[in-house]
Motif scaffolding. Structure first.
Motif, PDB file in Angstrom:
ATOM      1  N   GLU A   1       4.630  -7.435  14.150  1.00 26.73           N
ATOM      2  CA  GLU A   1       6.085  -7.278  14.145  1.00 26.73           C
ATOM      3  C   GLU A   1       6.664  -7.266  12.728  1.00 26.73           C
ATOM      4  O   GLU A   1       7.804  -6.847  12.529  1.00 26.73           O
ATOM      5  N   ASP A   2       5.887  -7.712  11.742  1.00 26.84           N
ATOM      6  CA  ASP A   2       6.341  -7.694  10.354  1.00 26.84           C
ATOM      7  C   ASP A   2       5.950  -6.407   9.640  1.00 26.84           C
ATOM      8  O   ASP A   2       6.040  -6.330   8.411  1.00 26.84           O
ATOM      9  N   HIS A   3       5.493  -5.426  10.411  1.00 21.24           N
ATOM     10  CA  HIS A   3       5.060  -4.147   9.841  1.00 21.24           C
ATOM     11  C   HIS A   3       3.908  -4.338   8.859  1.00 21.24           C
ATOM     12  O   HIS A   3       3.808  -3.640   7.851  1.00 21.24           O
ATOM     13  N   ALA A   4       3.052  -5.306   9.159  1.00 22.28           N
ATOM     14  CA  ALA A   4       1.899  -5.597   8.318  1.00 22.28           C
ATOM     15  C   ALA A   4       0.617  -5.332   9.088  1.00 22.28           C
ATOM     16  O   ALA A   4       0.532  -5.585  10.293  1.00 22.28           O
ATOM     17  N   SER A   5      -0.387  -4.804   8.380  1.00 23.18           N
ATOM     18  CA  SER A   5      -1.685  -4.495   8.988  1.00 23.18           C
ATOM     19  C   SER A   5      -2.785  -5.305   8.314  1.00 23.18           C
ATOM     20  O   SER A   5      -2.727  -5.550   7.098  1.00 23.18           O
ATOM     21  N   ILE A   6      -3.770  -5.686   9.087  1.00 23.03           N
ATOM     22  CA  ILE A   6      -4.914  -6.400   8.523  1.00 23.03           C
ATOM     23  C   ILE A   6      -5.686  -5.459   7.598  1.00 23.03           C
ATOM     24  O   ILE A   6      -5.935  -4.303   7.932  1.00 23.03           O
ATOM     25  N   VAL A   7      -6.047  -5.953   6.420  1.00 22.42           N
ATOM     26  CA  VAL A   7      -6.845  -5.173   5.470  1.00 22.42           C
ATOM     27  C   VAL A   7      -8.322  -5.364   5.804  1.00 22.42           C
ATOM     28  O   VAL A   7      -8.807  -6.491   5.909  1.00 22.42           O
ATOM     29  N   LEU A   8      -9.032  -4.243   5.983  1.00 20.41           N
ATOM     30  CA  LEU A   8     -10.453  -4.294   6.339  1.00 20.41           C
ATOM     31  C   LEU A   8     -11.353  -4.299   5.114  1.00 20.41           C
ATOM     32  O   LEU A   8     -12.341  -5.021   5.072  1.00 20.41           O
ATOM     33  N   ASN A   9     -11.019  -3.481   4.115  1.00 18.75           N
ATOM     34  CA  ASN A   9     -11.792  -3.497   2.869  1.00 18.75           C
ATOM     35  C   ASN A   9     -11.063  -2.716   1.779  1.00 18.75           C
ATOM     36  O   ASN A   9     -10.067  -2.035   2.035  1.00 18.75           O
ATOM     37  N   PHE A  10     -11.597  -2.824   0.568  1.00 17.97           N
ATOM     38  CA  PHE A  10     -11.069  -2.116  -0.593  1.00 17.97           C
ATOM     39  C   PHE A  10     -12.166  -1.241  -1.184  1.00 17.97           C
ATOM     40  O   PHE A  10     -13.351  -1.579  -1.156  1.00 17.97           O
ATOM     41  N   THR A  11     -11.768  -0.115  -1.745  1.00 18.66           N
ATOM     42  CA  THR A  11     -12.691   0.737  -2.502  1.00 18.66           C
ATOM     43  C   THR A  11     -12.040   1.051  -3.840  1.00 18.66           C
ATOM     44  O   THR A  11     -10.898   1.519  -3.889  1.00 18.66           O
ATOM     45  N   GLU A  12     -12.757   0.806  -4.923  1.00 20.26           N
ATOM     46  CA  GLU A  12     -12.195   1.011  -6.255  1.00 20.26           C
ATOM     47  C   GLU A  12     -12.535   2.403  -6.767  1.00 20.26           C
ATOM     48  O   GLU A  12     -13.698   2.735  -6.964  1.00 20.26           O
ATOM     49  N   LYS A  13     -11.540   3.247  -6.963  1.00 21.15           N
ATOM     50  CA  LYS A  13     -11.654   4.563  -7.593  1.00 21.15           C
ATOM     51  C   LYS A  13     -12.861   5.357  -7.076  1.00 21.15           C
ATOM     52  O   LYS A  13     -13.868   5.505  -7.769  1.00 21.15           O
ATOM     53  N   PRO A  14     -12.761   5.888  -5.862  1.00 21.38           N
ATOM     54  CA  PRO A  14     -13.879   6.631  -5.262  1.00 21.38           C
ATOM     55  C   PRO A  14     -14.072   7.988  -5.932  1.00 21.38           C
ATOM     56  O   PRO A  14     -13.214   8.458  -6.687  1.00 21.38           O
TER      57      PRO A  14
ATOM     58  N   GLY B   1       0.812  -1.204   0.000  1.00 19.50           N
ATOM     59  CA  GLY B   1       0.000   0.000   0.000  1.00 19.50           C
ATOM     60  C   GLY B   1       0.850   1.259   0.000  1.00 19.50           C
ATOM     61  O   GLY B   1       1.931   1.295   0.603  1.00 19.50           O
ATOM     62  N   ILE B   2       0.356   2.291  -0.659  1.00 18.07           N
ATOM     63  CA  ILE B   2       1.065   3.562  -0.778  1.00 18.07           C
ATOM     64  C   ILE B   2       0.289   4.630  -0.013  1.00 18.07           C
ATOM     65  O   ILE B   2      -0.911   4.820  -0.251  1.00 18.07           O
ATOM     66  N   LYS B   3       0.965   5.328   0.897  1.00 19.80           N
ATOM     67  CA  LYS B   3       0.298   6.399   1.630  1.00 19.80           C
ATOM     68  C   LYS B   3      -0.051   7.524   0.668  1.00 19.80           C
ATOM     69  O   LYS B   3       0.839   8.076   0.008  1.00 19.80           O
ATOM     70  N   PRO B   4      -1.317   7.895   0.535  1.00 22.01           N
ATOM     71  CA  PRO B   4      -1.703   8.909  -0.445  1.00 22.01           C
ATOM     72  C   PRO B   4      -1.236  10.298  -0.038  1.00 22.01           C
ATOM     73  O   PRO B   4      -1.206  10.642   1.144  1.00 22.01           O
ATOM     74  N   ASN B   5      -0.866  11.101  -1.049  1.00 29.58           N
ATOM     75  CA  ASN B   5      -0.475  12.486  -0.790  1.00 29.58           C
ATOM     76  C   ASN B   5      -1.454  13.479  -1.403  1.00 29.58           C
ATOM     77  O   ASN B   5      -1.247  14.686  -1.344  1.00 29.58           O
ATOM     78  N   LYS B   6      -2.531  12.946  -2.007  1.00 34.30           N
ATOM     79  CA  LYS B   6      -3.581  13.788  -2.562  1.00 34.30           C
ATOM     80  C   LYS B   6      -4.831  12.925  -2.738  1.00 34.30           C
ATOM     81  O   LYS B   6      -4.735  11.689  -2.790  1.00 34.30           O
ATOM     82  N   PRO B   7      -6.002  13.526  -2.851  1.00 33.01           N
ATOM     83  CA  PRO B   7      -7.244  12.750  -3.001  1.00 33.01           C
ATOM     84  C   PRO B   7      -7.446  12.298  -4.445  1.00 33.01           C
ATOM     85  O   PRO B   7      -8.363  12.747  -5.137  1.00 33.01           O
ATOM     86  N   ASP B   8      -6.611  11.400  -4.898  1.00 37.16           N
ATOM     87  CA  ASP B   8      -6.645  10.956  -6.292  1.00 37.16           C
ATOM     88  C   ASP B   8      -7.784   9.963  -6.500  1.00 37.16           C
ATOM     89  O   ASP B   8      -7.898   8.969  -5.780  1.00 37.16           O
ATOM     90  N   THR B   9      -8.618  10.214  -7.508  1.00 42.68           N
ATOM     91  CA  THR B   9      -9.752   9.319  -7.796  1.00 42.68           C
ATOM     92  C   THR B   9      -9.392   8.243  -8.809  1.00 42.68           C
ATOM     93  O   THR B   9     -10.250   7.445  -9.189  1.00 42.68           O
ATOM     94  N   GLY B  10      -8.138   8.202  -9.246  1.00 43.12           N
ATOM     95  CA  GLY B  10      -7.730   7.215 -10.235  1.00 43.12           C
ATOM     96  C   GLY B  10      -7.178   5.932  -9.647  1.00 43.12           C
ATOM     97  O   GLY B  10      -6.849   5.002 -10.384  1.00 43.12           O
ATOM     98  N   PHE B  11      -7.078   5.850  -8.309  1.00 46.22           N
ATOM     99  CA  PHE B  11      -6.529   4.673  -7.653  1.00 46.22           C
ATOM    100  C   PHE B  11      -7.608   3.913  -6.887  1.00 46.22           C
ATOM    101  O   PHE B  11      -8.611   4.486  -6.451  1.00 46.22           O
ATOM    102  N   GLY B  12      -7.355   2.613  -6.681  1.00 48.24           N
ATOM    103  CA  GLY B  12      -8.108   1.863  -5.695  1.00 48.24           C
ATOM    104  C   GLY B  12      -7.525   2.147  -4.320  1.00 48.24           C
ATOM    105  O   GLY B  12      -6.325   2.411  -4.183  1.00 48.24           O
ATOM    106  N   TYR B  13      -8.381   2.102  -3.285  1.00 47.71           N
ATOM    107  CA  TYR B  13      -7.945   2.412  -1.914  1.00 47.71           C
ATOM    108  C   TYR B  13      -8.088   1.186  -1.025  1.00 47.71           C
ATOM    109  O   TYR B  13      -9.015   0.386  -1.170  1.00 47.71           O
ATOM    110  N   ILE B  14      -7.152   1.082  -0.079  1.00 51.11           N
ATOM    111  CA  ILE B  14      -7.137   0.011   0.916  1.00 51.11           C
ATOM    112  C   ILE B  14      -7.396   0.629   2.282  1.00 51.11           C
ATOM    113  O   ILE B  14      -6.718   1.584   2.668  1.00 51.11           O
TER     114      ILE B  14
END
Length: 482
Positions: free
Chosen positions: A170-183, A149-162
Motif C-alpha cells: 500500500e506504500d507503493h513499495a516493492s521488495i528488492v530481489l537483487n542488485f546488478t552493478e553496471k551490466p 528506483g528509476i524506470k529505465p528508458n534505454k539499456p544504459d550500462t553506466g547505472f546500477g540496476y535493481i
C-alpha cells in the motif's frame, strides 16, 4: 510526527564533465540545468518534505575540506536553510560519509529518518519527487531500508540496476530481489525488456540506527574506523571535523558495495519506491544535452554561440564566441584554458582524458584559470618566463592570509575599491590607481577594509611561480599548518 534529517553527499570530482568540472570545482557546484547549482537544487528539493506530520531537522552536508567554503557560499544564497557541514579530510567514498552523517544525526540519542541524496542530480517534477519520498518515509518508519528506483528508458550500462518483485504494497513499495552493478550491453537490453529492473538512483531513506546496524553487520571495519574518527572530532562555529589521522585508516567503499547490495535475503529488508519525476544524474555531457532546452535543430547551447547547419549538438561557450558549421551529434565545451570536442555518444569516455591530465600532472585537471577562494577569487590572466599576471578580487571585510614567498616578488595595483596592505612592519592603505611592491621574502597581507569589492592586478616575478610557494603565519580560514 516523523523527524527527518536530510543528508547531502557532496563529494566526487565529476571527471566526465571536464573541462567545466574540475577537482577543485566539481560539477555539483555548477549551473548545468535551471538557474541554480546542482548542489543548491539538491538541498532545496529536500526542504519541500516539510509537512503537517514531517519535521525537518538541520540538513547534514558531508563534503571535504577543500570544498567547504564553496558549500558555505552557495548555502548563503539560499533562504531558510539550516545546515551542518561534516568535513572529510580525505575521500573514502560514500559508505563512511553516510556513517558520519548517521553518527551525527544520532548523537543526542535521537533516531531520525535519514533522506540521503547525492548532490549532482536533477529532478524536473518536484511534486512527484516529494510524493515518492513521502512514500519512502512511511516504509522507512517501519525499520526498513528504502532505495528510490528509476524506470529505465534505454539499456544504459553506466547505472546500477535493481530487480524488484512484481507486487507492491500500500506504500507503493516493492521488495528488492537483487542488485546488478553496471551490466554489459546485452544484459542491460534484457533488463529493459523484462520491465522488472530499475536504475539505482543513489537515493536512500532509512533510520540512522538501521544504517549503523547494517554497516556494522556487513562492513564492520568501516564502521569501527569511522566511529573512532568521529569520536575524536572537533567542532567550531561552521564545521564538524573527524580526526584526520584516524579517518585516513577507514577502508574506502561505496554505500552500495558495503551494505545495500548485501541486504536482499538478509535480516535487513530493503524495498524500492519508484521515482518518476524527470530524474537525471548528469553523469556525462550527453546527459546535460538530454535535460537541456533544445532549439528546432535539437541543439543545446550556453553562452555566446553562432550555429549554421548544426544539429543534435551541445555547445557550451564559457568565455569566447563559439561558432559551429555543418556538425552533428557533437559536444563542444569551451573554457578559458581548455576546449573539449567529443562525439556525443562517446562523452562518457572523457574520463580517459582526465586520467591523462592527471598522469601528466597538468593543472587543468584540478583548477580553472579562475579559482575560488574563501576571501574571493583570482584569475590567472597571463604567464611567461619568470612572470605571471593575476586579477584578484577580495570580498568586503575579507583578507588573505599573512604570508610570504621564498621564490617570487609581487607588484600590486588597485583597480577597484580600497586595499589595506601589510608588508613586514609597515601598514599602508591604497586607493584606486595606487600601487605597491612586495619584495621576495617579505611577510605581507592583503585586506579589504571597505564595504565594496576590492580588485587588484598582481604581477609576480621570480624563477618559480607555483601556488605552493607560500608560507602562512595567520589565516582566517584555518589554512595554517599546526
Amino acid at each position: 510526527m516523523h523527524h527527518i534529517t536530510p543528508v547531502i553527499l557532496c563529494g566526487g570530482s565529476g571527471t566526465r564533465l571536464w573541462p567545466l568540472s574540475r577537482t577543485a570545482f566539481p560539477k555539483q557546484f555548477l549551473v548545468l540545468s535551471g538557474k541554480t547549482t546542482l548542489f543548491q537544487q539538491s538541498v532545496e528539493r529536500l526542504q519541500h518534505l516539510q509537512s503537517i506530520d514531517i519535521k525537518l531537522n538541520e540538513t547534514l552536508i558531508v563534503t571535504n575540506e577543500e570544498h567547504r567554503f564553496l558549500v558555505l557560499d552557495q548555502l548563503s544564497e539560499m533562504k531558510n536553510v539550516k545546515a551542518q557541514l561534516l568535513l572529510e579530510p580525505i575521500g573514502r567514498n560514500t559508505a563512511s560519509a553516510l556513517t558520519l552523517a548517521a553518527l551525527q544525526a544520532a548523537e543526542n540519542k535521537e533516531d531520525p529518518i535519514l533522506v540521503v541524496t547525492p548532490s549532482d542530480q536533477t529532478v524536473k517534477d518536484q511534486a512527484a519527487f516529494t510524493r515518492s519520498l513521502h512514500n519512502a518515509i512511511e516504509v522507512a518508519d517501519k525499520g526498513l531500508i528504502v532505495v528510490l528506483g528509476i524506470k529505465p528508458n534505454k539499456p544504459d550500462t553506466g547505472f546500477g540496476y535493481i530487480k524488484k518483485a512484481k507486487s507492491e504494497n500500500e506504500d507503493h513499495a516493492s521488495i528488492v530481489l537483487n542488485f546488478t552493478e553496471k551490466p554489459d550491453q546485452l544484459t542491460a537490453e534484457s533488463y529493459l525488456m523484462s520491465g522488472d529492473y530499475f536504475w539505482n538512483s543513489g537515493m536512500f531513506v532509512l533510520r540512522a540506527s538501521i544504517w549503523l546496524k547494517a554497516i556494522q553487520h556487513f562492513s564492520s571495519e568501516i564502521y569501527e574506523a569511522t566511529l573512532k574518527a568521529f569520536n575524536q572530532k572537533t567542532n567550531d562555529d561552521l564545521f564538524i571535523r573527524p580526526d584526520e589521522n584516524l579517518f585516513k585508516l577507514i577502508p574506502a567503499n561505496s554505500i552500495d558495495y558495503a551494505v545495500i547490495e548485501k541486504c536482499p535475503a538478509s535480516n535487513f529488508q530493503i524495498k524500492m519506491v519508484e521515482l518518476n519525476a524527470g530524474w537525471n544524474d548528469l553523469g556525462s555531457w550527453d546527459s546535460v544535452w538530454q535535460v537541456g532546452e533544445k532549439d528546432q535543430n535539437q541543439n543545446v547551447t550556453y553562452g555566446d554561440t553562432l550555429l549554421e547547419n548544426t544539429k543534435n549538438s551541445l555547445i557550451y561557450a564559457n568565455n569566447k564566441l563559439v561558432s559551429a558549421v555543418g556538425i552533428d551529434n557533437l559536444v563542444i565545451i569551451e573554457t578559458s584554458d581548455a576546449i573539449m570536442i567529443a562525439d556525443r555518444n562517446q562523452s562518457q569516455h572523457i574520463k580517459m582524458i582526465v586520467d591523462k591530465l592527471q598522469s601528466q600532472k597538468r593543472e587543468e585537471q584540478v583548477l580553472h584559470r579562475k579559482v575560488s577562494r574563501p576571501w574571493g577569487w583570482y584569475d590567472s590572466l597571463d604567464e611567461g618566463e619568470n612572470f605571471k599576471v593575476k586579477r584578484i578580487q577580495v570580498n568586503p571585510g575579507a583578507s588573505l592570509s599573512l604570508q610570504k614567498h621564498a621564490k617570487r616578488a609581487e607588484h600590486w595595483v588597485v583597480v577597484k575599491g580600497v586595499a589595506e596592505v601589510i608588508c613586514n612592519d609597515k601598514k599602508i592603505t591604497l586607493q584606486k590607481n595606487e600601487s605597491t611592491y612586495i619584495p621576495l621574502g617579505y611577510t605581507h597581507r592583503l585586506s579589504n577594509p571597505g564595504k565594496d569589492i576590492l580588485e587588484i592586478i598582481e604581477v609576480q616575478s621570480g624563477d618559480y611561480l607555483g601556488e605552493d610557494d607560500i608560507e602562512r603565519f595567520d589565516d582566517n580560514y584555518g589554512r595554517v599548518e599546526n
